[in-house]
Write an enzyme that holds these catalytic residues in place. Structure first.
Site, PDB file in Angstrom:
ATOM      1  N   ASP A  40       0.820  -1.211   0.000  1.00 40.14           N
ATOM      2  CA  ASP A  40       0.000   0.000   0.000  1.00 40.14           C
ATOM      3  C   ASP A  40       0.855   1.262   0.000  1.00 40.14           C
ATOM      4  OD1 ASP A  40      -2.375  -1.362  -0.068  1.00 40.14           O
ATOM      5  OD2 ASP A  40      -2.783  -1.195   2.072  1.00 40.14           O
ATOM      6  N   LYS A  62      -3.893   3.167  -2.156  1.00 37.47           N
ATOM      7  CA  LYS A  62      -5.048   4.055  -2.243  1.00 37.47           C
ATOM      8  C   LYS A  62      -4.752   5.284  -1.397  1.00 37.47           C
ATOM      9  CE  LYS A  62      -8.448   0.292  -2.622  1.00 37.47           C
ATOM     10  NZ  LYS A  62      -7.479  -0.799  -2.554  1.00 37.47           N
ATOM     11  N   MET A 177      -9.084   8.546   9.006  1.00 40.41           N
ATOM     12  CA  MET A 177      -9.491   9.144   7.718  1.00 40.41           C
ATOM     13  C   MET A 177     -10.628  10.143   7.910  1.00 40.41           C
ATOM     14  SD  MET A 177      -9.368   5.545   5.580  1.00 40.41           S
ATOM     15  CE  MET A 177     -10.246   4.666   6.890  1.00 40.41           C
TER      16      MET A 177
END
Length: 262
Positions: A40, A62, A177
Site C-alpha cells: 500500500d 489508495k 481518515m
C-alpha cells in the site's frame, strides 16, 4: 477453481503506522523471505527495502487525490501472485483487520482455496496518539473508546456512521481518515450532546518525520486544521483523554521516505 496445492500462501501483514521499528518480529521475518510483495501507499521505503532483491513487487495503494487501485484489481493481483510464488506478503499500513479491508481479502482468497494467514500490526489509532504522548484510554477519562472511520464515501455499501449516537455512547473516539469530513463530524457530535469545549487532538503523519499535533476544542478544531493546513493521513482523537497527555514520553518520529509523499 484454484486448489491449495497449486498455490503459495498469502500473508496479510500489518506494516504498522510508519515507523519501521514498530514492525512485529513476524512481519520482519516474512518480509525478509517473501517471493512476492503487494503493498500500500502508507508503507515507507525503509520497510520495502527489507524484502529480497529477487522479490516481485506490485503497488496497489489508495490515497485521496492520487490514482487508486480498485479492490477487485487488488484481489486479482493476490490470486495471480499466489499462483506464481510460494510466499506472498500483502503488506498494509497499520493493521490488516482494522479499516484495512484485510477481512475482505482473506475471504476472497479462502473462497478460492488459496492459503491465507493474517499477521496483525500496530494500528495508527493507538500509535499516532502515543507518539504525541496521548493515551487513548485513561482511568480519569472514562471507561470506553471507539475506533471509527470518518471516510464514509469511500464505500457506499458501508452503513453511515451515526455520530450523534456515538457522542453519547463512548467516552472517547479515535477517528481514522476523518480530516476531510471533520467539519460535519464535529457538528454531528455536538448535535449528539458533546460539549463544544470537548478536547480534540489531530495527529498528522503519526510516528514519522513531519508529525504534527494540533489540540483544539470540538467547535474550533475544523477551522484550526484548515488554518494550519493539516493534511491526510491524520488521526483525530476526541475526548477528555487528551487532557492526560504526557509530552515527556513522546518517542522521536522516524525519518522515512514514502512511495507517495505526504
Amino acid at each position: 477453481m484454484t486448489t491449495a496445492e497449486q498455490t503459495g500462501t498469502v500473508y496479510l501483514v500489518g506494516a504498522g503506522p510508519g515507523d519501521p521499528e514498530l514492525l512485529t518480529l513476524k512481519a520482519h521475518r516474512l518480509l525478509s523471505q517473501c517471493d512476492a510483495l503487494v503493498y500500500d501507499s502508507l508503507v515507507p521505503e525503509e520497510v520495502l527495502d527489507l524484502v529480497p532483491a529477487t522479490c516481485e513487487r506490485r503497488f496497489v495503494g489508495k490515497r485521496r487525490g492520487h490514482h487508486s487501485v480498485p479492490q477487485p484489481s487488488t484481489n486479482a493481483v493476490l490470486v495471480e501472485m499466489a499462483q506464481k510464488h510460494s510466499t506472498v506478503v500483502r503488506l498494509k499500513g497499520g493493521d490488516p483487520f482494522l479499516f484495512g479491508r484485510g477481512g475482505e481479502e482473506a475471504a476472497y482468497l479462502a473462497e478460492r482455496n488459496i492459503p491465507v494467514q493474517v499477521v496483525p500490526g500496530v494500528t495508527a489509532g493507538i500509535a499516532a496518539p502515543a507518539y504525541a504522548g496521548i493515551p487513548v484510554t485513561h482511568r480519569r477519562a472514562g471507561s470506553s473508546v471507539t475506533f471509527v472511520t470518518g471516510h464514509e464515501e469511500i464505500d457506499k455499501r458501508r452503513p453511515s456512521v451515526d455520530w450523534r449516537a456515538l457522542a453519547a455512547a463512548s467516552d472517547g473516539l479515535v477517528i481514522y481518515m476523518g480530516l476531510h469530513n471533520l467539519p460535519r463530524i464535529a457538528e454531528e457530535l455536538m448535535a449528539g450532546g458533546l460539549a463544544a469545549t470537548t478536547p480534540v487532538a489531530v495527529i498528522q503523519q503519526g510516528t514519522v518525520a513531519g508529525q504534527r499535533c494540533l489540540k483544539a476544542t470540538l467547535v474550533d478544531v475544523a477551522n484550526q486544521c484548515r488554518a494550519e493546513a493539516f493534511k491526510s493521513p491524520s488521526i483525530v482523537v476526541v475526548g477528555e483523554v487528551i487532557d492526560q497527555q504526557v509530552e515527556a514520553c513522546r518517542p522521536t518520529p522516524a525519518a522515512v521516505t514514502m512511495p507517495i509523499p505526504f
